[in-house]
Design a protein around this motif. Structure first.
Motif, PDB file in Angstrom:
ATOM      1  N   LEU A   1       0.823  -1.206   0.000  1.00 16.25           N
ATOM      2  CA  LEU A   1       0.000   0.000   0.000  1.00 16.25           C
ATOM      3  C   LEU A   1       0.860   1.260   0.000  1.00 16.25           C
ATOM      4  O   LEU A   1       0.639   2.183  -0.777  1.00 16.25           O
ATOM      5  CB  LEU A   1      -0.920   0.000   1.222  1.00 16.25           C
ATOM      6  CG  LEU A   1      -1.544   1.358   1.544  1.00 16.25           C
ATOM      7  CD1 LEU A   1      -2.678   1.656   0.587  1.00 16.25           C
ATOM      8  CD2 LEU A   1      -2.003   1.445   2.977  1.00 16.25           C
TER       9      LEU A   1
ATOM     10  N   THR B   1       0.775   4.062  -2.844  1.00 15.52           N
ATOM     11  CA  THR B   1       0.240   5.394  -2.586  1.00 15.52           C
ATOM     12  C   THR B   1       1.236   6.472  -2.952  1.00 15.52           C
ATOM     13  O   THR B   1       0.869   7.537  -3.416  1.00 15.52           O
ATOM     14  CB  THR B   1      -0.107   5.538  -1.100  1.00 15.52           C
ATOM     15  OG1 THR B   1      -0.626   4.321  -0.654  1.00 15.52           O
ATOM     16  CG2 THR B   1      -1.085   6.640  -0.900  1.00 15.52           C
ATOM     17  N   LEU B   2       2.517   6.195  -2.724  1.00 14.27           N
ATOM     18  CA  LEU B   2       3.509   7.183  -3.104  1.00 14.27           C
ATOM     19  C   LEU B   2       3.584   7.264  -4.610  1.00 14.27           C
ATOM     20  O   LEU B   2       3.851   8.310  -5.178  1.00 14.27           O
ATOM     21  CB  LEU B   2       4.878   6.792  -2.527  1.00 14.27           C
ATOM     22  CG  LEU B   2       4.988   6.924  -1.021  1.00 14.27           C
ATOM     23  CD1 LEU B   2       6.338   6.459  -0.549  1.00 14.27           C
ATOM     24  CD2 LEU B   2       4.745   8.377  -0.612  1.00 14.27           C
TER      25      LEU B   2
ATOM     26  N   PRO C   1      -0.508   8.471  -7.149  1.00 16.21           N
ATOM     27  CA  PRO C   1      -0.881   9.894  -7.239  1.00 16.21           C
ATOM     28  C   PRO C   1       0.215  10.713  -7.912  1.00 16.21           C
ATOM     29  O   PRO C   1      -0.051  11.751  -8.507  1.00 16.21           O
ATOM     30  CB  PRO C   1      -1.032  10.322  -5.770  1.00 16.21           C
ATOM     31  CG  PRO C   1      -1.295   9.064  -5.041  1.00 16.21           C
ATOM     32  CD  PRO C   1      -0.523   8.013  -5.759  1.00 16.21           C
ATOM     33  N   LEU C   2       1.440  10.200  -7.865  1.00 24.39           N
ATOM     34  CA  LEU C   2       2.542  10.877  -8.522  1.00 24.39           C
ATOM     35  C   LEU C   2       2.268  10.990 -10.021  1.00 24.39           C
ATOM     36  O   LEU C   2       2.589  11.976 -10.667  1.00 24.39           O
ATOM     37  CB  LEU C   2       3.836  10.100  -8.278  1.00 24.39           C
ATOM     38  CG  LEU C   2       5.136  10.856  -8.532  1.00 24.39           C
ATOM     39  CD1 LEU C   2       5.248  12.053  -7.612  1.00 24.39           C
ATOM     40  CD2 LEU C   2       6.324   9.943  -8.357  1.00 24.39           C
TER      41      LEU C   2
ATOM     42  N   ALA D   1      -0.039  13.789 -10.544  1.00 25.36           N
ATOM     43  CA  ALA D   1       0.655  15.046 -10.310  1.00 25.36           C
ATOM     44  C   ALA D   1       1.530  15.406 -11.504  1.00 25.36           C
ATOM     45  O   ALA D   1       1.607  16.562 -11.916  1.00 25.36           O
ATOM     46  CB  ALA D   1       1.509  14.934  -9.047  1.00 25.36           C
TER      47      ALA D   1
ATOM     48  N   TYR E   1      -0.969  16.477  -4.594  1.00 29.35           N
ATOM     49  CA  TYR E   1      -0.272  15.196  -4.506  1.00 29.35           C
ATOM     50  C   TYR E   1      -0.113  14.758  -3.043  1.00 29.35           C
ATOM     51  O   TYR E   1      -0.432  13.631  -2.671  1.00 29.35           O
ATOM     52  CB  TYR E   1       1.100  15.282  -5.185  1.00 29.35           C
ATOM     53  CG  TYR E   1       1.998  14.107  -4.886  1.00 29.35           C
ATOM     54  CD1 TYR E   1       1.688  12.850  -5.396  1.00 29.35           C
ATOM     55  CD2 TYR E   1       3.122  14.248  -4.089  1.00 29.35           C
ATOM     56  CE1 TYR E   1       2.489  11.757  -5.126  1.00 29.35           C
ATOM     57  CE2 TYR E   1       3.935  13.155  -3.812  1.00 29.35           C
ATOM     58  CZ  TYR E   1       3.617  11.910  -4.330  1.00 29.35           C
ATOM     59  OH  TYR E   1       4.398  10.829  -4.056  1.00 29.35           O
TER      60      TYR E   1
ATOM     61  N   ARG F   1      -3.515  13.915  -1.395  1.00 33.77           N
ATOM     62  CA  ARG F   1      -4.021  12.634  -1.875  1.00 33.77           C
ATOM     63  C   ARG F   1      -3.270  11.455  -1.259  1.00 33.77           C
ATOM     64  O   ARG F   1      -3.867  10.462  -0.845  1.00 33.77           O
ATOM     65  CB  ARG F   1      -3.879  12.543  -3.394  1.00 33.77           C
ATOM     66  CG  ARG F   1      -5.132  12.973  -4.138  1.00 33.77           C
ATOM     67  CD  ARG F   1      -4.916  12.747  -5.615  1.00 33.77           C
ATOM     68  NE  ARG F   1      -5.876  13.497  -6.400  1.00 33.77           N
ATOM     69  CZ  ARG F   1      -6.846  12.911  -7.117  1.00 33.77           C
ATOM     70  NH1 ARG F   1      -6.940  11.606  -7.149  1.00 33.77           N
ATOM     71  NH2 ARG F   1      -7.687  13.642  -7.794  1.00 33.77           N
ATOM     72  N   ALA F   2      -1.933  11.566  -1.219  1.00 36.85           N
ATOM     73  CA  ALA F   2      -1.126  10.460  -0.685  1.00 36.85           C
ATOM     74  C   ALA F   2      -1.482  10.200   0.772  1.00 36.85           C
ATOM     75  O   ALA F   2      -1.735   9.057   1.169  1.00 36.85           O
ATOM     76  CB  ALA F   2       0.363  10.774  -0.842  1.00 36.85           C
TER      77      ALA F   2
ATOM     78  N   THR G   1      -4.978   8.689   1.153  1.00 39.62           N
ATOM     79  CA  THR G   1      -5.051   7.275   0.762  1.00 39.62           C
ATOM     80  C   THR G   1      -4.434   6.364   1.823  1.00 39.62           C
ATOM     81  O   THR G   1      -5.014   5.338   2.195  1.00 39.62           O
ATOM     82  CB  THR G   1      -4.314   7.043  -0.574  1.00 39.62           C
ATOM     83  OG1 THR G   1      -4.685   8.068  -1.475  1.00 39.62           O
ATOM     84  CG2 THR G   1      -4.661   5.701  -1.151  1.00 39.62           C
TER      85      THR G   1
END
Lengths: 584, 588
Positions: A242, A246-247, A250-251, A254, B82, B85-86, B89
């Motif tokens: 996870l 997650t890192l 979304p990157l 972005a 960013y 959101r991270a 989550t």
């Protein structure tokens, strides 16, 4: 290793589906062309708006807008087709690969099953093929989509301005670099996670299958504790996956935002210089949003690919392990109705263990002989049967049937000649009829079923059940007693015409009279017979009895003589002819 | 087994609410992460405004300063979004994973407490699916589907609000499309759910059959049953595949519809601004910003559609998991089970597995503390049922069962079974050490007790010969030791808990004589100091018991000591005579 694994898998199950993929790809290409035409139309509308309108434009512009709507409608049909055409083969190949592997699994040698736990095998079998399906359906769709979209949009974007395109795509290069760094870790974590899930499934399967025993012994607590330990490991590995995810994901979003920022700043500057039009900025923004999803999906594709690679590694043993097979070409079929058995200097150790179960074992059984075997626990009685049926393979040149090394024969042909009643009875969750006809070449007649059941001394009970032959047994059906199970398994023997009959302590739950009747029926089969028993009454009837000790034939002869020479045998044998047992 | 049944959206949401008890512990995390969602909306909303201002004031007027400022603002939005959101989550997903972990344990605990009758009816393979892959699906659906859908909804809201702020005319036009979109989603998600439910039923059947074939692989081989098993397997596989294909179609059409409607909306908005009757024309900045907004509006919708399948997966999993939580086939009673004497009494006990066919009828007997009773009778006479009732694995009998004069009904089943030992007919060996298999991991059974028990039944001899002795790792099913040795372990298992009452069920029927002799000796020892109930098969054992109960069709025909019954010349006498003369039909 997984590279060749992927190729093998594709060759076996994927390539034959090419018409589907081809049709899907064509539809996908059309979809993308339509999608790209829309920004072009939008761009000309905005440019006209900005530059001021002439009357001619006034008539033209609504038509352009209507064209966009028309294209939107067309999109619906073509895109649906493309998804269906690419997703269906995924389901098809999942089914075909499952059937293929199932066939292999059922023909894998016993030591394969010893090596993996059953729960683990089942998890590999049912979960990991699903991963491959996702790759070959969803993955393929995303890859094709990515290729088409990037090709088409890049062409359109480069046409407008070379450097603006390159700088807008710079963040994507950055993304690819990050992907290369993160993905191997992600793969390692994912594999650990899948392993943890496999172990948990193993524990849960073992616990639920034996719930009766656990409840009877009131040991729910301790089994819960064992499961909790595995569950905790699943959680820990879930969390690691996870965090990375997650890192990472979304990157992607972005970085797309960053691209749009570059278009705004650099593109805006170019507009002020009069190098591009304001409509180009709109078109660029739409292109970037088209690119965004496939580009974000690079991460997903890679994740899916990694998972399917791990899955391939996990199902690798199904493909590469040797199936049971004849070691050399098999010679002609054997003609006689009974088999002659010859064992020469056989020593045997179970794979993965050190203790040898049979030592320099020599034995010759003549055609039609009824041979008894007795001896203490662990003297090698059951092993002998496993070897004769090639559930485990003996060394070459040690075991011969009718003068032929059994290794030269296909295990299935071999087993067709032998009827082996296992000590551990396994019946299927199916009707009695299905259980008895299981494995027969032709559907048996009702008379044949009745005859076999009568021979096995179970007919009366079957006819007593309300649904008779259609009675459902097993987990969801009628629960049979140990004795009934044993006699049902014996009825399977009577459904066949074996040349060699192996009975592994299968008369333990029947009474003496039934036992005598059963032996009479066995004799009628006119085949060579080896009976592993502790009953004096059974051994008495045998032509010859072997007394096994530590994997060797300690002594042999007619049973009364044997017991005379070895009084200690009394301890191994039930008192002779004592009617001690009541049918269960 | 759950049958495919479509449910309403609201009912689905109610199912989601049922997750709350398991999520409660993570309330703070969830509140914090929920607070972050509006931040994402606002950030999303600001983007088109920045665009509009930068284009109209900066680009079109050639003002480089405004252009730079706009770009900077955009950069900040991207970076902040960013991070938010991270964090959002990670917070929610962690809560979900913890919830899944706790819920799974609680379901397994629940399943293990369900009555034996429930387990008779349900395939263990299906229950395994509930406790493993259903939760994997749930966790995947929640993390990838439901939770990110919440974020998507936030983005959607941001986009709608932004549209109105920008130009309410155009916003209204765009919103005209939304009812169609929602209708489409609703329609297809129903079809999708139905086909997915069907697929689940099919996969459960397939998995159960796979399990059966793998466990019985030797039987399949020995009977040359490959063709039969493959035929059935292929049939089940194809049924599963075809069920899945239907959901593929629903999913594909839904996704494409949304995609197409997005394009149509852009066309509609543009048409509205340039339609022949339009009075004023809007600025290029507004147009660009608007198109961007429509994208913002449909992107999350597309994602939602993409996740409908996952969402349905979550609902299905929740449905199936809670259908087990809703099963309360427990056996009542939570009182203490203090067994000091081991006196057992049946008073007028009647019982039926399948009413109205009685299995036991008006049973009356008493075993004084420390005495032994042999139950004799054919299959179906009710011997095993007596034991199942006494061990509280089954309930629902009439009359009264008393242990040490306390009613069995009031006692807690698990506590009771810790005090009595039952040696069943089929011995199960678990994967694990010999010690584990004797003590079954119970904390109060020490290693010393385990070894003492093993010595008592003379299992110690063979255990010492194993590599690692008590630490020897047995295989699942215990294939690496003999049947007799397995039986000895089962005996040690029973004795290790030092029970006041021991029940032996046909335990001596399949033991080799060497072990049998040892076990006979062990049984001899059991006869002293404990109450013993035996489903006996050997006359020697029957004779050894203080009293004998002869059962037929759920009734006790006669009770008494061996000599007494022989003298009486009743059923037992004739049975005994016939057995001596080797006639099993005596019991048929």
């Amino acid at each position: 290793m997984s590279q060749t694994g992927m190729r093998r898998f594709a060759k076996l199950f994927v390539f034959e589906l090419w018409p589907w993929y081809l049709g899907g790809a064509a539809c996908l290409a059309v979809t993308n062309m339509i999608s790209l035409e829309i920004p072009q139309l939008a761009k000309s509308i905005v440019n006209h708006l900005h530059e001021g309108l002439t009357t001619a434009d006034g008539d033209q512009l609504p038509k352009l807008a209507l064209a966009i709507m028309g294209l939107g409608l067309a999109q619906i049909f073509v895109r649906s087709s493309s998804r269906i055409l690419i997703f269906w083969p995924g389901r098809k190949l999942e089914a075909s690969s499952k059937s293929y592997i199932f066939r292999r699994v059922m023909r894998l040698p016993q030591y394969f099953f010893d090596r993996f736990g059953m729960g683990d095998l089942i998890s590999r079998f049912s979960n990991d093929l699903g991963q491959l399906r996702i790759f070959f359906a969803f993955g393929v769709l995303q890859i094709l989509n990515l290729i088409f979209i990037s090709a088409f949009t890049l062409y359109q974007m480069l046409k407008v301005h070379k450097y603006l395109t390159l700088s807008a795509l710079a963040p994507i290069i950055l993304m690819l670099i990050i992907t290369r760094i993160i993905m191997p870790r992600m793969q390692a974590f994912t594999r650990k996670n899948q392993e943890a899930v496999g172990l948990l499934t193993n524990r849960v399967t073992e616990t639920f299958t034996n719930i009766h025993v656990i409840q009877t012994n009131a040991s729910e607590r301790s089994f819960l504790k064992l499961i909790a330990e595995e569950n905790e490991k699943v959680y820990a590995t879930d969390m690691k996956v996870l965090l990375l995810r997650t890192l990472f994901f979304p990157l992607m979003t972005a970085l797309t935002g960053l691209s749009q920022l570059i278009v705004l700043f650099y593109g805006g500057y170019l507009v002020t210089q009069g190098l591009i039009s304001i409509g180009d900025i709109l078109a660029f923004n739409i292109y970037l949003s088209y690119l965004a999803f496939p580009l974000t999906s690079i991460g997903i594709i890679i994740a899916v690919y990694q998972r399917s690679k791990t899955a391939l590694e996990r199902i690798e043993p199904f493909f590469t392990s040797d199936l049971e097979h004849a070691r050399q070409d098999s010679a002609g079929a054997l003609a006689s109705s009974a088999l002659q058995v010859e064992i020469k200097n056989l020593s045997f150790t179970y794979p993965g263990t050190e203790h040898s179960v049979l030592n320099e074992f020599n034995l010759s059984i003549h055609v039609g002989e009824m041979l008894g075997v007795c001896g203490a626990v662990g003297s090698g009685k059951s092993t002998l049967f496993s070897i004769l049926t090639r559930l485990y393979d003996p060394p070459a040149g040690t075991v011969f049937l009718d003068g032929k090394d059994i290794l030269t024969e296909d295990p299935q042909d071999l087993r067709d000649k032998i009827a082996y009643a296992l000590q551990k009875v396994h019946l299927f969750s199916a009707t009695l009829k299905e259980n008895l006809s299981f494995g027969l070449k032709a559907t048996p007649s009702p008379e044949a079923l009745t005859a076999a059941a009568r021979s096995a001394q179970i007919l009366k009970e079957i006819e007593g059940f309300p649904e008779q032959w259609e009675t459902q047994i097993g987990e969801k059906g009628l629960r049979l007693s140990g004795g009934q199970k044993q006699r049902l398994a014996l009825a399977r023997v009577f459904m066949r015409r074996p040349k060699l009959l192996l009975l592994d302590d299968v008369l333990s739950a029947v009474d003496n009279l039934t036992e005598a009747r059963l032996i009479q029926e066995f004799r009628r089969l006119n085949c060579t017979m080896i009976i592993n028993s502790h009953r004096g009454s059974v051994l008495d009837l045998c032509d010859r009895v072997l007394y096994l000790k530590d994997g060797r034939i300690f002594d042999q002869g007619p049973f009364p003589e044997l017991i005379g020479r070895h009084p200690e045998l009394q301890e191994e044998i039930h008192e002779q002819a004592a009617p001690e047992t009541i049918l269960g | 087994m759950s049958k495919p049944r479509p449910k309403r959206f609201w009912a689905d949401l109610k199912d989601l609410v049922r997750l709350w008890p398991f999520l409660k512990a993570h309330k703070k995390t969830l509140i914090l992460s929920s607070c972050l969602i509006p931040v994402i909306s606002v950030l999303q909303m600001s983007v088109p405004f920045i665009l509009k201002r930068t284009i109209d004031q900066g680009v079109l007027k050639g003002d480089f300063h405004v252009l730079t400022l706009g770009a900077l603002a955009y950069l900040i939005v991207v970076i902040v979004e960013y991070c938010v959101r991270a964090v959002q989550t990670v917070l929610t997903s962690r809560a979900v994973f913890q919830m899944i972990r706790d819920m799974r344990m609680s379901l397994i605990d629940h399943i293990m407490r369900l009555s034996a009758r429930y387990h008779d009816k349900n395939l263990s393979g299906a229950l395994v699916t509930r406790a493993t892959s259903d939760f994997d699906n749930l966790s995947e659906s929640l993390n990838q589907g439901v939770l990110s859908s919440v974020v998507d909804l936030a983005v959607l809201t941001g986009a709608v609000v932004g549209l109105f702020l920008l130009d309410w005319h155009l916003a209204l036009i765009t919103l005209c499309v939304l009812p169609f979109v929602l209708l489409t989603i609703n329609l297809f998600s129903k079809a999708l759910k139905q086909s997915m439910l069907l697929a689940r039923v099919k996969i459960a059947a397939l998995n159960a059959y796979t399990q059966e074939c793998l466990y019985g692989v030797n039987t399949v081989k020995v009977l040359s049953g490959h063709k039969d098993s493959e035929q059935k397997f292929d049939k089940l596989t194809l049924e599963y595949r075809d069920a899945q294909m239907k959901s593929v179609v629903a999913d594909a059409v839904l996704f494409s519809l949304l995609d197409g409607i997005a394009s149509i909306t852009i066309g509609l908005v543009l048409w509205f601004t340039v339609r022949p009757s339009a009075e004023t024309f809007l600025s290029a900045g507004i147009m660009i910003a608007f198109v961007q907004y429509v994208q913002n509006l449909f992107d999350p919708l597309k994602q939602l559609a993409n996740k409908i399948a996952m969402l349905q997966g979550a609902f299905t999993a929740i449905d199936r998991v809670f259908s087990i939580f809703d099963t309360h086939e427990f056996i009542g009673g939570d009182g203490p089970a203090e067994i000091l004497m081991g006196k057992v009494e049946f008073v007028d006990v009647s019982f039926a597995y399948n009413p109205p066919t009685p299995t036991l009828q008006n049973l009356n007997f008493a075993i004084p503390s420390g005495d032994s009773l042999a139950l004799v009778g054919t299959t179906g006479s009710g011997k095993s049922t007596i034991i199942k009732l006494l061990s509280k694995l089954y309930t629902g009998y009439e009359g009264e069962i008393l242990i040490d004069d306390q009613p069995l009904n009031a006692m807690d089943g698990v506590a009771l079974r810790r005090k009595i030992a039952i040696v069943p007919q089929d011995i199960v060996i678990f994967k694990g050490s010999v010690s584990f298999n004797i003590g079954l991991g119970e904390p109060e059974i020490t290693q010393a007790m385990i070894e003492e028990a093993a010595k008592y039944v003379e299992a110690d001899r063979f255990i010492q010969k194993l590599p690692g002795a008590y630490n020897y790792q047995l295989r699942e099913g215990g294939d690496d030791i003999s049947v007799g040795q397995r039986q000895l372990i089962a005996f040690a298992r029973a004795i290790a808990r030092n029970p006041k009452i021991i029940i032996l069920d046909e335990a001596t029927s399949s033991v080799d004589p060497a072990s049998d002799a040892i076990i006979q000796k062990a049984i001899e020892k059991l006869f002293t100091g404990r109450t013993l109930i035996v489903i006996a098969h050997r006359l020697s054992t029957i004779r050894r018991c203080d009293s004998i109960a002869v059962l037929e069709k759920g009734r006790i025909l006669e009770t008494g000591a061996h000599d007494e019954l022989i003298r009486k010349q009743g059923k037992y006498y004739s049975l005994h005579e016939k057995l001596l003369h080797d006639d099993p039909d005596a019991l048929a």
